[in-house]
Scaffold this active site. Structure first.
Site, PDB file in Angstrom:
ATOM      1  N   THR A 111       0.837  -1.217   0.000  1.00 41.77           N
ATOM      2  CA  THR A 111       0.000   0.000   0.000  1.00 41.77           C
ATOM      3  C   THR A 111       0.866   1.259   0.000  1.00 41.77           C
ATOM      4  OG1 THR A 111      -0.183  -0.115   2.404  1.00 41.77           O
ATOM      5  CG2 THR A 111      -2.026  -1.021   1.153  1.00 41.77           C
ATOM      6  N   HIS A 202      -0.552 -17.052  -4.311  1.00 36.61           N
ATOM      7  CA  HIS A 202      -1.771 -16.796  -5.090  1.00 36.61           C
ATOM      8  C   HIS A 202      -1.470 -16.556  -6.565  1.00 36.61           C
ATOM      9  CE1 HIS A 202      -4.265 -15.578  -1.275  1.00 36.61           C
ATOM     10  NE2 HIS A 202      -4.051 -16.868  -1.376  1.00 36.61           N
ATOM     11  N   CYS A 213      -6.371 -24.769 -22.165  1.00 35.43           N
ATOM     12  CA  CYS A 213      -5.241 -25.651 -22.499  1.00 35.43           C
ATOM     13  C   CYS A 213      -3.931 -25.232 -21.849  1.00 35.43           C
ATOM     14  CB  CYS A 213      -5.081 -25.752 -24.019  1.00 35.43           C
ATOM     15  SG  CYS A 213      -4.322 -24.298 -24.769  1.00 35.43           S
TER      16      CYS A 213
HETATM   17  P1  OAD Z   1      -6.188  -7.534   3.065  1.00 40.48           P
HETATM   18  O1  OAD Z   1      -6.628  -6.317   2.340  1.00 40.48           O
HETATM   19  O2  OAD Z   1      -7.220  -8.493   3.495  1.00 40.48           O
HETATM   20  O3  OAD Z   1      -5.355  -7.124   4.358  1.00 40.48           O
HETATM   21  C1  OAD Z   1      -4.321  -6.180   4.269  1.00 40.48           C
HETATM   22  C2  OAD Z   1      -3.890  -5.839   5.686  1.00 40.48           C
HETATM   23  O4  OAD Z   1      -2.749  -5.000   5.580  1.00 40.48           O
HETATM   24  C3  OAD Z   1      -4.933  -5.079   6.493  1.00 40.48           C
HETATM   25  O5  OAD Z   1      -5.144  -5.731   7.740  1.00 40.48           O
HETATM   26  C4  OAD Z   1      -4.329  -3.681   6.702  1.00 40.48           C
HETATM   27  O6  OAD Z   1      -4.541  -3.200   8.003  1.00 40.48           O
HETATM   28  C5  OAD Z   1      -2.869  -3.941   6.511  1.00 40.48           C
HETATM   29  N1  OAD Z   1      -2.135  -2.802   5.940  1.00 40.48           N
HETATM   30  C6  OAD Z   1      -2.505  -1.943   4.974  1.00 40.48           C
HETATM   31  N2  OAD Z   1      -1.514  -1.094   4.681  1.00 40.48           N
HETATM   32  C7  OAD Z   1      -0.482  -1.431   5.498  1.00 40.48           C
HETATM   33  C8  OAD Z   1       0.829  -0.931   5.674  1.00 40.48           C
HETATM   34  N3  OAD Z   1       1.308   0.087   4.971  1.00 40.48           N
HETATM   35  N4  OAD Z   1       1.609  -1.536   6.597  1.00 40.48           N
HETATM   36  C9  OAD Z   1       1.148  -2.570   7.359  1.00 40.48           C
HETATM   37  N5  OAD Z   1      -0.080  -3.069   7.234  1.00 40.48           N
HETATM   38  C10 OAD Z   1      -0.881  -2.521   6.305  1.00 40.48           C
HETATM   39  O7  OAD Z   1      -5.083  -8.236   2.126  1.00 40.48           O
HETATM   40  P2  OAD Z   1      -4.513  -9.714   2.250  1.00 40.48           P
HETATM   41  O8  OAD Z   1      -4.567 -10.209   3.633  1.00 40.48           O
HETATM   42  O9  OAD Z   1      -3.204  -9.725   1.556  1.00 40.48           O
HETATM   43  O10 OAD Z   1      -6.762 -12.999  -2.799  1.00 40.48           O
HETATM   44  O11 OAD Z   1      -5.565 -10.484   1.376  1.00 40.48           O
HETATM   45  C11 OAD Z   1      -5.424 -11.848   1.150  1.00 40.48           C
HETATM   46  C12 OAD Z   1      -6.071 -12.229  -0.145  1.00 40.48           C
HETATM   47  O12 OAD Z   1      -7.408 -11.744  -0.170  1.00 40.48           O
HETATM   48  C13 OAD Z   1      -5.440 -11.587  -1.371  1.00 40.48           C
HETATM   49  O13 OAD Z   1      -4.309 -12.288  -1.820  1.00 40.48           O
HETATM   50  C14 OAD Z   1      -6.552 -11.628  -2.378  1.00 40.48           C
HETATM   51  C15 OAD Z   1      -7.670 -11.155  -1.486  1.00 40.48           C
HETATM   52  O14 OAD Z   1      -8.941 -11.523  -1.856  1.00 40.48           O
HETATM   53  C16 OAD Z   1      -7.360 -13.264  -3.964  1.00 40.48           C
HETATM   54  O15 OAD Z   1      -7.649 -12.392  -4.764  1.00 40.48           O
HETATM   55  C17 OAD Z   1      -7.586 -14.709  -4.201  1.00 40.48           C
END
Ligand code: OAD
Length: 324
Positions: A111, A202, A213
């Site tokens: 982010t 992922h 294919c």
């Molecule tokens: P999320 O969006 O669910 O969680 C991101 C986390 O990062 C949140 O808890 C935020 O508080 C935290 N965050 C944001 N900016 C930050 C920063 N600068 N420093 C520290 N923390 C920060 O994303 P993921 O957990 O990665 O899958 O999501 C998992 C999966 O859900 C993804 O890979 C995607 C999504 O649906 C698929 O698309 C299959």
């Protein structure tokens, strides 16, 4: 003891209080809203750091505040604790003494590069329904919506660069401080920062293939809505969609590496998505989390640092270098 107290609130408003001769406090509300860190510092500088009695520092501002305190030449214990510096020192110590550190990252890692995460206030899933755009059924039943969403993401990702946190992790890998790096992210910012071995749990948006294919195709062909040259099937990025299993070889390797670890550092993930959210429980040693918001597993971890990934990693790296 100071006769002034100041609380810096998350929205930038200052609540000041002045102790009266009769011992009571008179509070002063300053509802001047600032939108920049420079603006916030201008207000804060009306009160020297030493005279303030901090109550809380919002996680997003911890390292900016701490940097200002260091610049001002003070190392005040009350600020150090509120800015999470003691926790960062503990993390640096664990890393320095670990034999096998493994890192697991999520969308919060990127982010600070300008890539939105999924579940935060401004996350992608507040604008899009994941089960509409990112589910295997959408690809098969509404290819237009699927193709539009992922073309949009590819175009947006062209505009971003790795951040300081990606670069710290790449350096730690190069110096053998980190033995294994796994990510849920489908962009390639870890590699662009210099990481060589990254396990993409992922999948990745860089690889395009036919859904039927599996023949490889170019990104341009996907964006231009072309069909597979070999069989005429629909093209897709080689990522894991909801309703699909993870690549089994990568999953098993990540599981084994995490089992082997004596320190698992998890960064920027809400841990709401299975099966990756089960990986921390496989950890062979300590588990530390750097994340802005709470996760359902926080109470199970040995250390939780609320802060921004790049800032915490930079601060940890600084401490590690000082200790060399
Ligand atoms: P999320 O969006 O669910 O969680 C991101 C986390 O990062 C949140 O808890 C935020 O508080 C935290 N965050 C944001 N900016 C930050 C920063 N600068 N420093 C520290 N923390 C920060 O994303 P993921 O957990 O990665 O899958 O999501 C998992 C999966 O859900 C993804 O890979 C995607 C999504 O649906 C698929 O698309 C299959």
């Amino acid at each position: 003891m100071s006769n002034k107290e100041v609380i810096l609130q998350a929205d930038g408003m200052i609540l000041g209080g002045e102790k009266q001769e009769d011992g009571t406090w008179q509070f002063i509300y300053e509802d001047e809203v600032v939108h920049t860190w420079t603006g916030a510092l201008r207000i804060l500088s009306r009160y020297p750091w030493q005279t303030l009695s901090p109550v809380a520092v919002h996680p997003e501002f911890r390292f900016l505040v701490w940097r200002e305190i260091e610049k001002a030449g003070c190392t005040l214990d009350k600020w150090r604790a509120l800015c999470g510096i003691d926790e960062v020192a503990a993390l640096a110590d664990w890393i320095a003494n670990s034999v096998y550190t493994v890192v697991l990252t999520g969308a919060g890692m990127s982010t600070e590069s300008g890539v939105p995460d999924f579940r935060s206030q401004r996350g992608l899933w507040t604008k899009y329904d994941p089960f509409t755009v990112s589910h295997i059924d959408t690809l098969e039943k509404d290819y237009g919506a699927f193709q539009e969403f992922y073309s949009y993401r590819m175009r947006e990702l062209k505009k971003v660069k790795p951040n300081a946190g990606h670069r710290v992790l790449a350096r730690w890998q190069k110096h053998d401080i980190v033995k294994y790096l796994a990510t849920q992210n489908v962009e390639n910012l870890h590699q662009r920062a210099g990481s060589v071995n990254v396990a993409h749990l992922h999948g990745g948006l860089e690889m395009i293939r036919c859904h039927i294919c599996h023949s490889a195709a170019s990104k341009e062909a996907f964006i231009e809505k072309e069909l597979c040259m070999a069989c005429g099937g629909q093209l897709r990025p080689d990522i894991v969609l909801f309703g699909e299993p993870l690549p089994q070889d990568i999953w098993h390797a990540a599981f084994q590496e995490i089992e082997k670890s004596d320190l698992l550092l998890i960064i920027g993930t809400s841990l709401q998505v299975a099966p990756v959210n089960q990986l921390p429980r496989a950890a062979g040693g300590r588990v530390a989390l750097i994340n802005l918001d709470e996760t359902p597993f926080d109470s199970e971890f040995d250390l939780v640092i609320r802060g921004k990934a790049a800032e915490v990693l930079l601060e940890t790296d600084k401490l590690l270098r000082q200790a060399e």
